[in-house]
Design an enzyme around this catalytic site. Structure first.
Site, PDB file in Angstrom:
ATOM      1  N   ARG A  68     -34.963 -48.521 -61.354  1.00 32.11           N
ATOM      2  CA  ARG A  68     -34.004 -47.654 -62.493  1.00 32.11           C
ATOM      3  C   ARG A  68     -34.680 -46.233 -63.034  1.00 32.11           C
ATOM      4  O   ARG A  68     -33.682 -45.792 -63.123  1.00 32.11           O
ATOM      5  CB  ARG A  68     -33.358 -48.752 -63.403  1.00 32.11           C
ATOM      6  CG  ARG A  68     -33.005 -50.293 -62.245  1.00 32.11           C
ATOM      7  CD  ARG A  68     -32.153 -51.329 -63.309  1.00 32.11           C
ATOM      8  NE  ARG A  68     -33.186 -52.188 -64.039  1.00 32.11           N
ATOM      9  CZ  ARG A  68     -34.180 -52.196 -63.181  1.00 32.11           C
ATOM     10  NH1 ARG A  68     -33.931 -53.834 -62.407  1.00 32.11           N
ATOM     11  NH2 ARG A  68     -35.140 -53.557 -64.076  1.00 32.11           N
ATOM     12  N   GLU A 105     -46.882 -61.778 -66.527  1.00 36.03           N
ATOM     13  CA  GLU A 105     -46.693 -63.349 -66.753  1.00 36.03           C
ATOM     14  C   GLU A 105     -48.079 -63.931 -66.245  1.00 36.03           C
ATOM     15  O   GLU A 105     -48.603 -64.739 -66.408  1.00 36.03           O
ATOM     16  CB  GLU A 105     -44.810 -64.020 -66.379  1.00 36.03           C
ATOM     17  CG  GLU A 105     -45.791 -64.729 -67.347  1.00 36.03           C
ATOM     18  CD  GLU A 105     -44.074 -65.669 -68.007  1.00 36.03           C
ATOM     19  OE1 GLU A 105     -43.644 -66.412 -67.907  1.00 36.03           O
ATOM     20  OE2 GLU A 105     -43.396 -64.889 -66.215  1.00 36.03           O
TER      21      GLU A 105
END
Ligand code: AMP
Length: 180
Positions: A68, A105
């Site tokens: 994006r 993560e």
């Protein structure tokens, strides 16, 4: 644009961005910018507003972060009269690259940029849609500095302040239009 006009514009953009709960996984509220990209008036005003923040910074390259970030970096580069450089996920760029890894993560991710995309001493603006934990932007700063470039600014459309991304980017000149 005055401070008041900038705040009014940011509030308007906030109403256009769509929250998509539990995407791409449970517990994440995804900030979907596609309604903003589809709105010519808002998109064009936003690009002009962002570019204005960096007009006098002497920027010669604008780096867009896959995917994006590309959509915002390209018009910002044109508006600033600068070149455009894509920063991509590992293995996507065809020529010689420099790379930087950052922790996710679970595990790590690697970003790459062409080794000749930024020259030593060049002033660079890094662009993406969302500043979350800051790991991505910090890795891109590392890429720029590996090539001897200077990070003149970081432009994020949206900043998720509760994730404290700025703590991974100490001393950086960060502009975000909208904060949550
Ligand atoms: P981070 O490295 O944690 O700052 O994450 C930044 C990257 O993840 C950016 O490329 C964003 O596009 C994406 N991202 C993180 N959180 C969100 C979110 N809530 N909505 C949309 N994109 C996100």
């Amino acid at each position: 644009m005055t401070q008041a006009a900038a705040e009014a514009f940011a509030s308007k953009v906030k109403t256009i961005i769509r929250d998509v709960p539990d995407f791409p996984k449970k517990g994440i509220v995804f900030k979907d910018i596609t309604p903003l990209l589809a709105d010519h008036a808002a998109f064009s005003e936003m690009i002009k507003h962002i570019a204005a923040q960096f007009k006098s910074a002497g920027i010669t390259k604008v780096l867009g972060i896959e995917a994006r970030g590309f959509l915002l970096a390209a018009p910002i580069a044109l508006e600033l009269g600068a070149g455009l450089v894509p920063v991509r996920k590992k293995g996507k760029l065809p020529y010689k690259t420099v790379s930087a890894s950052y922790a996710l993560e679970y595990g790590t991710d690697t970003l790459e940029m062409h080794a000749d995309a930024v020259k030593a001493g060049e002033k660079v603006l890094i662009v993406d849609d969302v500043l979350a934990t800051g790991g991505t932007a910090a890795a891109v700063c590392e890429l720029v500095e590996k090539l001897g470039g200077k990070v003149a600014g970081i432009s994020m459309l949206i900043e998720l302040e509760f994730l404290k991304g700025r703590s991974k980017l100490p001393g950086r000149n960060i502009h975000s239009l909208i904060k949550y």
